[in-house]
Design a protein around this motif. Structure first.
Motif, PDB file in Angstrom:
ATOM      1  N   ASN A 289      -6.716   4.833 -14.823  1.00  0.00           N
ATOM      2  CA  ASN A 289      -7.218   5.305 -13.527  1.00  0.00           C
ATOM      3  C   ASN A 289      -6.905   4.281 -12.444  1.00  0.00           C
ATOM      4  OD1 ASN A 289      -8.248   7.615 -14.675  1.00  0.00           O
ATOM      5  ND2 ASN A 289     -10.395   7.071 -14.417  1.00  0.00           N
ATOM      6  N   LEU A 290      -7.119   2.999 -12.754  1.00  0.00           N
ATOM      7  CA  LEU A 290      -6.782   1.943 -11.802  1.00  0.00           C
ATOM      8  C   LEU A 290      -5.281   1.950 -11.515  1.00  0.00           C
ATOM      9  CD1 LEU A 290      -8.939  -1.024 -13.162  1.00  0.00           C
ATOM     10  CD2 LEU A 290      -9.390   0.345 -11.126  1.00  0.00           C
ATOM     11  N   TYR A 291      -4.498   2.110 -12.571  1.00  0.00           N
ATOM     12  CA  TYR A 291      -3.038   2.093 -12.438  1.00  0.00           C
ATOM     13  C   TYR A 291      -2.569   3.172 -11.468  1.00  0.00           C
ATOM     14  CZ  TYR A 291       1.854   1.977 -14.030  1.00  0.00           C
ATOM     15  OH  TYR A 291       3.213   1.870 -14.092  1.00  0.00           O
ATOM     16  N   GLY A 294      -2.602   2.264  -7.891  1.00  0.00           N
ATOM     17  CA  GLY A 294      -1.765   1.154  -7.467  1.00  0.00           C
ATOM     18  C   GLY A 294      -2.272  -0.209  -7.872  1.00  0.00           C
ATOM     19  N   ILE A 295      -3.217  -0.264  -8.825  1.00  0.00           N
ATOM     20  CA  ILE A 295      -3.796  -1.529  -9.273  1.00  0.00           C
ATOM     21  C   ILE A 295      -3.311  -1.824 -10.686  1.00  0.00           C
ATOM     22  CG2 ILE A 295      -5.937  -2.776  -9.767  1.00  0.00           C
ATOM     23  CD1 ILE A 295      -7.337  -0.866  -7.772  1.00  0.00           C
ATOM     24  N   GLN A 349      11.681  14.392  -6.618  1.00  0.00           N
ATOM     25  CA  GLN A 349      11.307  12.991  -6.825  1.00  0.00           C
ATOM     26  C   GLN A 349      12.515  12.067  -6.736  1.00  0.00           C
ATOM     27  OE1 GLN A 349       8.183  11.723  -7.218  1.00  0.00           O
ATOM     28  NE2 GLN A 349       9.097   9.692  -7.200  1.00  0.00           N
ATOM     29  N   LYS A 350      12.426  11.060  -5.892  1.00  0.00           N
ATOM     30  CA  LYS A 350      13.492  10.083  -5.737  1.00  0.00           C
ATOM     31  C   LYS A 350      13.167   8.820  -6.521  1.00  0.00           C
ATOM     32  CE  LYS A 350      15.435  12.805  -2.711  1.00  0.00           C
ATOM     33  NZ  LYS A 350      16.586  13.642  -3.100  1.00  0.00           N
ATOM     34  N   ALA A 351      14.202   8.179  -7.044  1.00  0.00           N
ATOM     35  CA  ALA A 351      14.005   6.928  -7.769  1.00  0.00           C
ATOM     36  C   ALA A 351      13.392   5.886  -6.846  1.00  0.00           C
ATOM     37  CB  ALA A 351      15.346   6.435  -8.322  1.00  0.00           C
ATOM     38  N   HIS A 352      12.426   5.149  -7.387  1.00  0.00           N
ATOM     39  CA  HIS A 352      11.754   4.055  -6.680  1.00  0.00           C
ATOM     40  C   HIS A 352      10.882   4.533  -5.519  1.00  0.00           C
ATOM     41  CE1 HIS A 352      14.356   1.624  -9.118  1.00  0.00           C
ATOM     42  NE2 HIS A 352      15.442   2.067  -8.507  1.00  0.00           N
ATOM     43  N   ALA A 353      10.720   5.828  -5.370  1.00  0.00           N
ATOM     44  CA  ALA A 353       9.823   6.355  -4.336  1.00  0.00           C
ATOM     45  C   ALA A 353       8.429   6.551  -4.926  1.00  0.00           C
ATOM     46  CB  ALA A 353      10.364   7.679  -3.806  1.00  0.00           C
ATOM     47  N   PRO A 354       7.394   6.606  -4.085  1.00  0.00           N
ATOM     48  CA  PRO A 354       6.048   6.893  -4.600  1.00  0.00           C
ATOM     49  C   PRO A 354       6.041   8.174  -5.428  1.00  0.00           C
ATOM     50  CG  PRO A 354       5.927   6.203  -2.316  1.00  0.00           C
ATOM     51  CD  PRO A 354       7.393   6.366  -2.628  1.00  0.00           C
ATOM     52  N   TRP A 355       5.283   8.164  -6.485  1.00  0.00           N
ATOM     53  CA  TRP A 355       5.240   9.287  -7.428  1.00  0.00           C
ATOM     54  C   TRP A 355       4.564  10.483  -6.782  1.00  0.00           C
ATOM     55  CZ3 TRP A 355       7.590  10.666 -11.654  1.00  0.00           C
ATOM     56  CH2 TRP A 355       7.025  11.612 -12.517  1.00  0.00           C
ATOM     57  N   ILE A 362       0.391  10.671 -13.116  1.00  0.00           N
ATOM     58  CA  ILE A 362       1.057   9.441 -13.518  1.00  0.00           C
ATOM     59  C   ILE A 362       2.404   9.815 -14.131  1.00  0.00           C
ATOM     60  CG2 ILE A 362       0.076   9.401 -15.856  1.00  0.00           C
ATOM     61  CD1 ILE A 362      -0.238   6.389 -15.604  1.00  0.00           C
ATOM     62  N   ASP A 363       3.390   8.945 -13.940  1.00  0.00           N
ATOM     63  CA  ASP A 363       4.707   9.189 -14.525  1.00  0.00           C
ATOM     64  C   ASP A 363       4.617   8.955 -16.030  1.00  0.00           C
ATOM     65  OD1 ASP A 363       7.329   9.230 -15.361  1.00  0.00           O
ATOM     66  OD2 ASP A 363       8.078   7.897 -13.799  1.00  0.00           O
ATOM     67  N   PRO A 364       4.839   9.968 -16.854  1.00  0.00           N
ATOM     68  CA  PRO A 364       4.725   9.780 -18.308  1.00  0.00           C
ATOM     69  C   PRO A 364       5.593   8.639 -18.829  1.00  0.00           C
ATOM     70  CG  PRO A 364       4.887  12.111 -17.780  1.00  0.00           C
ATOM     71  CD  PRO A 364       5.153  11.366 -16.507  1.00  0.00           C
TER      72      PRO A 364
END
Length: 558
Positions: A289-291, A294-295, A349-355, A362-364
Motif C-alpha cells: 500500500n505504501l509502495y 510512492g513510498i 502506458q509509456k515506459a518510465h511514466a507514472p503508472w 500496481i504494475d505486476p
C-alpha cells in the motif's frame, strides 16, 4: 435472526481528542518493521513449525529485508530455545538484524530468557501483560496498582540480570496487552512505570508497543488512542512507539496506516496476516500500500511469488487467490469492461511514466508477476479481453467490429463449456474460425494463385479445392490483387475494410491481412484473415476466408 446487539454488546468509547492532528497528516516514510511470523503467527498454526521450517522462514525474512524478527518464546518452548541458541552460536543473525523474544512477567521466565540470549550481539526482549478491565477483573483479579507494581518488579529484575551481560545490547519492549480496550489513563500509567523502571534514555533504548489485542473499534478510534499516548508518554524522544494490530474486525491494515499518521514509528505483523483468530496485520499488504503511494517500504517483494511459496510451505496455510497483491487472481480480469479498460491502459502506458493502467493499482512486474494472467476469458468476458490476449500473445490486432464478431463466437464456447478459456484455446478458435475455415463446409480451399498483367490492371488465376478434393481453376481481373480475387470468385461481395500488418520483424516475417466482406442479400458482414510470408498471398487467403464464411456459414455457426 440476530439478537438485538444494543442489549448485548458495548460500543467502543471515543477518545477526548478535540484537536487531533493525524487526519491532516500524510504518510511519507515506512515504519520500522517487525515480523512476528515465527512467534505470533506460529502459535496460530494447526501444526506449529518445526526447527527446519522455522530456520528457513527466518532466513527468508532476512532476505526480504526485515531488521527486527520475533523468533519465539524460548522460556516456554524448548524448540524456540534451541532455535535461538542455534542462531546465536552459529552466527546466523546478520549484524544489522535484531532478534526479539517474548516473555511473560514471571521471575523464572525472565531468568531463563536472559540465559537463552547470553552472547548475542543485540536483542529485544518483549515483556507483556494484560491491563484492560475484563482481564483485570475476570482473568487475573488484579488492581491497577498491583499491575504497576508487577511491571516495575519484573523490569527491575531484568535490568539486574542483563547488567551481568554487558557484551549484549539489551533493548526492552513493553506491551500493555489489550491496550485498545483499556482506559487510556491506565495504559499511560503502566507504560510510564515501565519507562521509569527501565530508565529509558539515549543509551537505554526502549519500545512501547500498543496492540489491538482484540480489535474492537474503528481505525479512527485506534488512531486517536495512539495520538493521545504519543503526546503524553514520558521520555518520548527515547521511545520507539510501536503498534501490533489484530484483524478481528477486518481493519488491521487501516488501523496500522492510521496509527502511523498518529505517531506510531514501528509496526508488528505477519507477512500475509497469519495470527490468532482473524490474524495479525498483513505486512505485505501494508508495505505494498505504501509502495503504491510512492513510498519505498524497505522490504523486497520484487519476487512476491517466491515469498508466498516459502510462507505456504512453512505454515501449511494456503494464500487466498484474491489476497491483495499476491493472490493468483488479483491481477486477473474476467469482466469484459475491465478487460477493455486494461487493454487500453496498456496501450497508452509509456515506459518510465507514472503508472496509469485502469483496474491495476500496481504494475505486476514490480512484484515479479507477469502479464500472462491479467486477462482471462470466461462467460463474463467481453471483446476487450479476448482482443488483448490475441494481441499480447499472437500479435493479432483485431479491428473493433471484428472484436465484436469474434467475441460472440468465443461466448458460445464459454457458455457451452462453463469454464474459462486459455489464451491457447482462444487462438485455436481464432485459427479454426478465420485461418482454416471448416473444410467440410468450404469450396474455397486454397491451392495456389498466379498473377498476370491485365488491361484492367491486375489479373489472377486461382486454383481452389472443394471438400471432395475436386480442384477447379477460376480467373478474374481488377484494379489490384484483392479486386481480381473477388472477381475470380464470381460472388456479389464487396470489401468494406482491409488491414494488413507484419506479425514479426525481419525479412521472413509473416504478413497478416484482415478483410471485412459484405454480400448482397446477406445481413451484416463477415471477417476473413490471411497469414503468409507474402503479403499478396496473405490478402488472397483473407478473401477466401471471408468468402467461405459469408457464403457457407449460417448464423448459428457465427
Amino acid at each position: 435472526m440476530l439478537t438485538d446487539p444494543s442489549q448485548k454488546y458495548r460500543p467502543s468509547a471515543s477518545v477526548d481528542l478535540a484537536d487531533r492532528r493525524w487526519p491532516s497528516r500524510t504518510l511519507t516514510q515506512p515504519p520500522i518493521w517487525l515480523s512476528t511470523d515465527l512467534r505470533d503467527g506460529n502459535q496460530a498454526l494447526f501444526e506449529p513449525m518445526n526447527r527446519e521450517r522455522k530456520l528457513r522462514f527466518f532466513h527468508e525474512l532476512v532476505r526480504i529485508g526485515f531488521k527486527e524478527i520475533e523468533v519465539g518464546f524460548p522460556a516456554a518452548s524448548r524448540t524456540d530455545f534451541e532455535i535461538v541458541r542455534h542462531l546465536i552460536d552459529a552466527d546466523e543473525i546478520p549484524t544489522d538484524v535484531t532478534p526479539m523474544v517474548m516473555t511473560q512477567l514471571r521471575d523464572d521466565l525472565i531468568t531463563e530468557t536472559v540465559r537463552c540470549l547470553s552472547g548475542a550481539r543485540r536483542v529485544i526482549v518483549h515483556f507483556y501483560n494484560a491491563i484492560a478491565p475484563d482481564w483485570r477483573e475476570i482473568v487475573f483479579n488484579m488492581s491497577v496498582p498491583r499491575i504497576i507494581e508487577m511491571v516495575e518488579h519484573n523490569i527491575s529484575l531484568f535490568k539486574q540480570l542483563t547488567a551481568a551481560h554487558p557484551e549484549t545490547e539489551w533493548i526492552l519492549q513493553y506491551s500493555p496487552e489489550t491496550f485498545c480496550m483499556a482506559e487510556l489513563d491506565v495504559s499511560l500509567a503502566v507504560c510510564n512505570a515501565a519507562i521509569r523502571a527501565w530508565d529509558a534514555g539515549p543509551q537505554r533504548r526502549m519500545i512501547i508497543n500498543l496492540p489491538t489485542t482484540v480489535e474492537v473499534s474503528t481505525p479512527n478510534v485506534f488512531a486517536d488512542q495512539i495520538e493521545w499516548m504519543d503526546r503524553r508518554l514520558e521520555r518520548r524522544e527515547h521511545i520507539i512507539l510501536s503498534v501490533h494490530p489484530h484483524n478481528d474486525r477486518g481493519t488491521a491494515v487501516a488501523c496500522a496506516e492510521q496509527a502511523m499518521l498518529a505517531g506510531a514509528q514501528r509496526v508488528e505483523g505477519c507477512l500475509f496476516g497469519n495470527g490468532e483468530r482473524s490474524g495479525n496485520v498483513d505486512v505485505v499488504t501494508l508495505a505494498l500500500n505504501l509502495y503504491t503511494q510512492g513510498i519505498a517500504p524497505g522490504l523486497d517483494f520484487s519476487d512476491i511469488a517466491a515469498v508466498a511459496r516459502v510462507t505456504e510451505e512453512s505454515t501449511s496455510l494456503p494464500i487466498h487467490p484474491r489476497h491483495p497483491y499476491v493472490g493468483d487472481l488479483v491481477f486477473t480480469a474476467f469482466s469484459g469492461s475491465h478487460q477493455d479498460a486494461i487493454a487500453k491502459g496498456f496501450a497508452a502506458q509509456k515506459a518510465h511514466a507514472p503508472w496509469r493502467v485502469p483496474y491495476l493499482p500496481i504494475d505486476p512486474q514490480d512484484l515479479g508477476r507477469t502479464y500472462d494472467s491479467i486477462v482471462r476469458v470466461n462467460s463474463q468476458s467481453g471483446k476487450g479481453g479476448i482482443a488483448f490476449l490475441l494481441n499480447r500473445d499472437y500479435g493479432i490486432a483485431m479491428p473493433r467490429r471484428m472484436q465484436v464478431e469474434f467475441s460472440s463466437i468465443v461466448q458460445v464456447l464459454t457458455d457451452t463449456s462453463e469454464t474459462e478459456l486459455s489464451s491457447e484455446q482462444i487462438w485455436d478458435l481464432f485459427v479454426q474460425t478465420y485461418l482454416a475455415p471448416v473444410r467440410e463446409r468450404s469450396s474455397f480451399i486454397y491451392r495456389s494463385h498466379r498473377l498476370f498483367e491485365h488491361p484492367e490492371g491486375q489479373g489472377v488465376i486461382l486454383e481452389l479445392e472443394d471438400v471432395d478434393g475436386n480442384v477447379r481453376t477460376v480467373e478474374g481481373a481488377g484494379n489490384g490483387p484483392i479486386a481480381a480475387t473477388v472477381a475470380a470468385l464470381g460472388l456479389p461481395i464487396r470489401i468494406d475494410s482491409y488491414v494488413e500488418r507484419s506479425l514479426d520483424a525481419g525479412s521472413d516475417a509473416l504478413a497478416l491481412t484482415i478483410v471485412e466482406v459484405a454480400m448482397h442479400g446477406a445481413p451484416g458482414s463477415r471477417f476473413g484473415v490471411g497469414q503468409h510470408s507474402n503479403i499478396v498471398t496473405a490478402s488472397v487467403l483473407a478473401i477466401l476466408s471471408a468468402a467461405a464464411r459469408v457464403v457457407v456459414l449460417d448464423e448459428t455457426a457465427v
